[in-house]
Motif scaffolding. Structure first.
Motif, PDB file in Angstrom:
ATOM      1  N   PRO A 103       2.096  15.589   1.040  1.00 38.97           N
ATOM      2  CA  PRO A 103       2.011  15.530   2.511  1.00 38.97           C
ATOM      3  C   PRO A 103       1.132  14.375   2.974  1.00 38.97           C
ATOM      4  O   PRO A 103       0.176  13.969   2.287  1.00 38.97           O
ATOM      5  CB  PRO A 103       1.380  16.882   2.881  1.00 38.97           C
ATOM      6  N   LEU A 104       1.427  13.840   4.168  1.00 38.57           N
ATOM      7  CA  LEU A 104       0.639  12.739   4.712  1.00 38.57           C
ATOM      8  C   LEU A 104      -0.809  13.138   4.939  1.00 38.57           C
ATOM      9  O   LEU A 104      -1.706  12.282   4.940  1.00 38.57           O
ATOM     10  CB  LEU A 104       1.251  12.252   6.030  1.00 38.57           C
ATOM     11  N   ALA A 105      -1.053  14.437   5.132  1.00 37.22           N
ATOM     12  CA  ALA A 105      -2.425  14.893   5.365  1.00 37.22           C
ATOM     13  C   ALA A 105      -3.290  14.781   4.119  1.00 37.22           C
ATOM     14  O   ALA A 105      -4.523  14.809   4.209  1.00 37.22           O
ATOM     15  CB  ALA A 105      -2.415  16.354   5.838  1.00 37.22           C
ATOM     16  N   VAL A 106      -2.676  14.640   2.955  1.00 40.32           N
ATOM     17  CA  VAL A 106      -3.423  14.504   1.706  1.00 40.32           C
ATOM     18  C   VAL A 106      -3.683  13.018   1.453  1.00 40.32           C
ATOM     19  O   VAL A 106      -2.740  12.243   1.322  1.00 40.32           O
ATOM     20  CB  VAL A 106      -2.637  15.114   0.521  1.00 40.32           C
ATOM     21  N   PRO A 107      -4.957  12.589   1.396  1.00 43.48           N
ATOM     22  CA  PRO A 107      -5.254  11.164   1.192  1.00 43.48           C
ATOM     23  C   PRO A 107      -4.730  10.672  -0.152  1.00 43.48           C
ATOM     24  O   PRO A 107      -4.776  11.381  -1.157  1.00 43.48           O
ATOM     25  CB  PRO A 107      -6.789  11.119   1.235  1.00 43.48           C
ATOM     26  N   MET A 108      -4.229   9.436  -0.145  1.00 48.15           N
ATOM     27  CA  MET A 108      -3.731   8.813  -1.366  1.00 48.15           C
ATOM     28  C   MET A 108      -4.176   7.358  -1.399  1.00 48.15           C
ATOM     29  O   MET A 108      -4.511   6.779  -0.358  1.00 48.15           O
ATOM     30  CB  MET A 108      -2.203   8.887  -1.433  1.00 48.15           C
ATOM     31  N   PRO A 109      -4.198   6.742  -2.598  1.00 46.98           N
ATOM     32  CA  PRO A 109      -4.544   5.321  -2.679  1.00 46.98           C
ATOM     33  C   PRO A 109      -3.626   4.490  -1.776  1.00 46.98           C
ATOM     34  O   PRO A 109      -2.420   4.708  -1.737  1.00 46.98           O
ATOM     35  CB  PRO A 109      -4.306   4.989  -4.158  1.00 46.98           C
ATOM     36  N   GLY A 110      -4.222   3.580  -1.051  1.00 47.27           N
ATOM     37  CA  GLY A 110      -3.447   2.700  -0.174  1.00 47.27           C
ATOM     38  C   GLY A 110      -3.421   3.118   1.275  1.00 47.27           C
ATOM     39  O   GLY A 110      -3.072   2.314   2.144  1.00 47.27           O
ATOM     40  N   SER A 112       0.811  -1.212   0.000  1.00 48.55           N
ATOM     41  CA  SER A 112       0.000   0.000   0.000  1.00 48.55           C
ATOM     42  C   SER A 112       0.851   1.273   0.000  1.00 48.55           C
ATOM     43  O   SER A 112       0.327   2.375  -0.176  1.00 48.55           O
ATOM     44  CB  SER A 112      -0.932   0.007   1.221  1.00 48.55           C
ATOM     45  N   LEU A 113       2.176   1.124   0.175  1.00 48.82           N
ATOM     46  CA  LEU A 113       3.054   2.297   0.207  1.00 48.82           C
ATOM     47  C   LEU A 113       3.502   2.758  -1.179  1.00 48.82           C
ATOM     48  O   LEU A 113       4.182   3.783  -1.295  1.00 48.82           O
ATOM     49  CB  LEU A 113       4.313   1.967   1.028  1.00 48.82           C
ATOM     50  N   LEU A 114       3.131   2.029  -2.244  1.00 48.07           N
ATOM     51  CA  LEU A 114       3.686   2.331  -3.555  1.00 48.07           C
ATOM     52  C   LEU A 114       3.453   3.774  -3.972  1.00 48.07           C
ATOM     53  O   LEU A 114       4.383   4.468  -4.416  1.00 48.07           O
ATOM     54  CB  LEU A 114       3.108   1.373  -4.606  1.00 48.07           C
ATOM     55  N   TRP A 115       2.225   4.264  -3.840  1.00 49.75           N
ATOM     56  CA  TRP A 115       1.949   5.636  -4.286  1.00 49.75           C
ATOM     57  C   TRP A 115       2.666   6.656  -3.418  1.00 49.75           C
ATOM     58  O   TRP A 115       3.140   7.684  -3.912  1.00 49.75           O
ATOM     59  CB  TRP A 115       0.442   5.897  -4.286  1.00 49.75           C
ATOM     60  N   ARG A 116       2.769   6.377  -2.126  1.00 50.85           N
ATOM     61  CA  ARG A 116       3.505   7.289  -1.239  1.00 50.85           C
ATOM     62  C   ARG A 116       4.988   7.346  -1.621  1.00 50.85           C
ATOM     63  O   ARG A 116       5.621   8.400  -1.553  1.00 50.85           O
ATOM     64  CB  ARG A 116       3.366   6.829   0.222  1.00 50.85           C
ATOM     65  N   MET A 117       5.548   6.214  -2.049  1.00 48.50           N
ATOM     66  CA  MET A 117       6.948   6.200  -2.454  1.00 48.50           C
ATOM     67  C   MET A 117       7.136   6.836  -3.824  1.00 48.50           C
ATOM     68  O   MET A 117       8.141   7.501  -4.080  1.00 48.50           O
ATOM     69  CB  MET A 117       7.474   4.770  -2.455  1.00 48.50           C
ATOM     70  N   ALA A 118       6.161   6.642  -4.715  1.00 46.57           N
ATOM     71  CA  ALA A 118       6.268   7.223  -6.057  1.00 46.57           C
ATOM     72  C   ALA A 118       6.097   8.734  -6.028  1.00 46.57           C
ATOM     73  O   ALA A 118       6.686   9.449  -6.853  1.00 46.57           O
ATOM     74  CB  ALA A 118       5.237   6.586  -6.974  1.00 46.57           C
ATOM     75  N   LEU A 119       5.294   9.238  -5.078  1.00 47.06           N
ATOM     76  CA  LEU A 119       5.037  10.681  -4.978  1.00 47.06           C
ATOM     77  C   LEU A 119       5.365  11.135  -3.559  1.00 47.06           C
ATOM     78  O   LEU A 119       4.486  11.530  -2.785  1.00 47.06           O
ATOM     79  CB  LEU A 119       3.565  10.977  -5.323  1.00 47.06           C
ATOM     80  N   PRO A 120       6.639  11.116  -3.186  1.00 48.47           N
ATOM     81  CA  PRO A 120       7.015  11.337  -1.785  1.00 48.47           C
ATOM     82  C   PRO A 120       6.824  12.766  -1.310  1.00 48.47           C
ATOM     83  O   PRO A 120       6.857  13.022  -0.108  1.00 48.47           O
ATOM     84  CB  PRO A 120       8.504  10.959  -1.766  1.00 48.47           C
ATOM     85  N   PHE A 121       6.629  13.684  -2.248  1.00 48.53           N
ATOM     86  CA  PHE A 121       6.464  15.083  -1.862  1.00 48.53           C
ATOM     87  C   PHE A 121       5.033  15.404  -1.426  1.00 48.53           C
ATOM     88  O   PHE A 121       4.772  16.501  -0.937  1.00 48.53           O
ATOM     89  CB  PHE A 121       6.859  15.991  -3.046  1.00 48.53           C
TER      90      PHE A 121
END
Length: 450
Positions: A192-199, A181-190
């Motif tokens: 912020p965690l406060a912004v919801p993302m897939p996974g 589930s971390l793939l999108w967070r790693m692909a778009l690391p800039f």
């Protein structure tokens, strides 16, 4: 050896990046870019994020060895992973060093011998269980079955069998979900965690499950005597950089990292092995002859690993073509120059062993499956960083020998017990590790019934 003489920097525009992502996803982007660059440094334009793609062995040697202290894990892309794996074995600095020292102790010397003595009977039991469940022949989920086998091997080595096998299976499943589930967070690391993302939701649910299983287990284990050489005991008795015992969270995060490195990656590699062998019946026949000759119809033993020469070469070739760590980030701490290209402080570098293993300069017909590449005379003549499925430098995987031992025995034991087939076509997708896009069916027929 001289540095790679082509010092041109390839820049891939944002429009091209988006087009390649749309057509083939992250792996398609990497493959198309790697084919175009052929080992030259690449700058990927992702808007505010413009990482360098590094694939040539000379450049990898510069980053991982010659100037290794300048290229740290503190990259933006590592930050999402640290939410799962912490800053111990997956980090940098004194906490990482303390964890790594413990891991090295647990996977070398007498501890490694004890693990080896446990591994062989665990392989025999796991394959016997599979043989019983598919007594009349069956089609199984390859990833699920390879995971089941690997977990029965790692449970005593990692936990000293403190955790019941169903709980171990549940823990592994949660770790896999959290990691993927971390793939999108790693692909778009800039972002912020406060912004919801897939996974994100899957990650939160999975990490709650991990904590529910591991933290009570660690607390119970602290209250009971420890005598075994398992890795959890070493962590419980271990000390951090200040000489204090490791806290529960540090131990839990290191265990999760152990699971990722020692079980999921092993199970996926074994799955890709069956996929690769499906197209090469001649190699399968040779492997089976080797397994029958070495095992002699009996159970596997640790001493067999050295004798299973072709099996080791086949696994090495699978690791070349299906590299689990297909993209590995680093951050430049200070300004540097790589092959005539300025690399500013703070720049992110993405190292890709997956692409390095496909460079025609070092691998003749790189997409062809050829275990003979790993004959001793051919290995000696190859660039030392042309092959790095386990990384290189200070962060090289400490579990390489353990993986080789368990995987070789699993392959030989299964081939001595089963005929197999993989119908259909398996396509890799770039999750955090290299996973099949869809379920991989593995048809198993016990040899005594064939």
């Amino acid at each position: 050896m001289p540095m790679h003489t082509d010092s041109r920097l390839h820049t891939v525009s944002l429009r091209t990046v988006l087009g390649r992502l749309r057509d083939g996803g992250p792996l398609g982007l990497m493959e198309r870019t790697g084919q175009q660059a052929q080992g030259a440094l690449v700058r990927l334009d992702l808007g505010a994020f413009r990482p360098f793609l590094v694939t040539h062995p000379d450049h990898l040697r510069h980053v991982l060895r010659d100037r290794g202290a300048n290229y740290r894990r503190g990259a933006m892309m590592w930050k999402p992973m640290s939410r799962l794996l912490g800053l111990g074995i997956a980090g940098e600095g004194p906490r990482w060093q303390a964890s790594r020292d413990l891991w090295c102790k647990g996977l070398s010397g007498r501890s490694a011998q004890a693990a080896g003595d446990t591994t062989a009977p665990s392989v025999a039991d796991a394959v016997a269980d599979l043989e019983q469940r598919v007594a009349g022949g069956a089609t199984v989920d390859a990833v699920a079955e390879m995971t089941r086998i690997v977990l029965r091997i790692v449970n005593p080595v990692f936990f000293g069998s403190r955790i019941p096998q169903p709980q171990c299976d549940r823990l592994a499943a949660a770790v896999t979900v959290a990691f993927d589930s971390l793939l999108w967070r790693m692909a778009l690391p800039f972002v912020p965690l406060a912004v919801p993302m897939p996974g994100d939701r899957a990650f939160r649910r999975a990490t709650c499950t991990v904590d529910e299983i591991l933290l009570p287990l660690i607390r119970r284990a602290r209250r009971t005597p420890r005598s075994g050489p398992d890795l959890m005991s070493l962590l419980l008795d271990g000390r951090g950089p200040a000489g204090r015992p490791l806290d529960d969270e540090h131990i839990a995060q290191d265990i999760v990292a152990l699971f990722v490195a020692g079980s999921e990656s092993s199970a996926l590699t074994l799955t890709w092995l069956w996929v690769a062998l499906q197209e090469h019946p001649g190699i399968v026949a040779e492997l089976r002859r080797e397994a029958d000759q070495v095992l002699g119809g009996g159970p596997p033993r640790r001493a067999h690993v050295r004798e299973l020469v072709l099996t080791r070469r086949v696994l090495a070739e699978v690791c070349r073509l299906y590299t689990m760590a297909w993209a590995v980030p680093r951050t430049a701490a200070a300004d540097d120059v790589i092959d005539g290209v300025d690399v500013p402080a703070g720049a992110t570098l993405v190292l890709s062993p997956y692409l390095t293993h496909r460079l025609p300069e070092f691998w003749e017909q790189p997409l062809r499956f050829d275990p003979g590449r790993f004959a001793e005379e051919r290995v000696r003549g190859r660039h030392p960083l042309a092959y790095l499925p386990f990384g290189d430098g200070p962060h090289q995987c400490v579990g390489q020998s353990f993986f080789l031992q368990e995987a070789v025995l699993v392959v030989a034991t299964m081939l001595s017990r089963f005929h197999f087939a993989v119908p259909g076509r398996a396509v890799p997708r770039a999750a955090v590790a290299l996973r099949p896009r869809d379920r991989v069916d593995l048809v198993l027929t016990p040899r005594r019934q064939a």
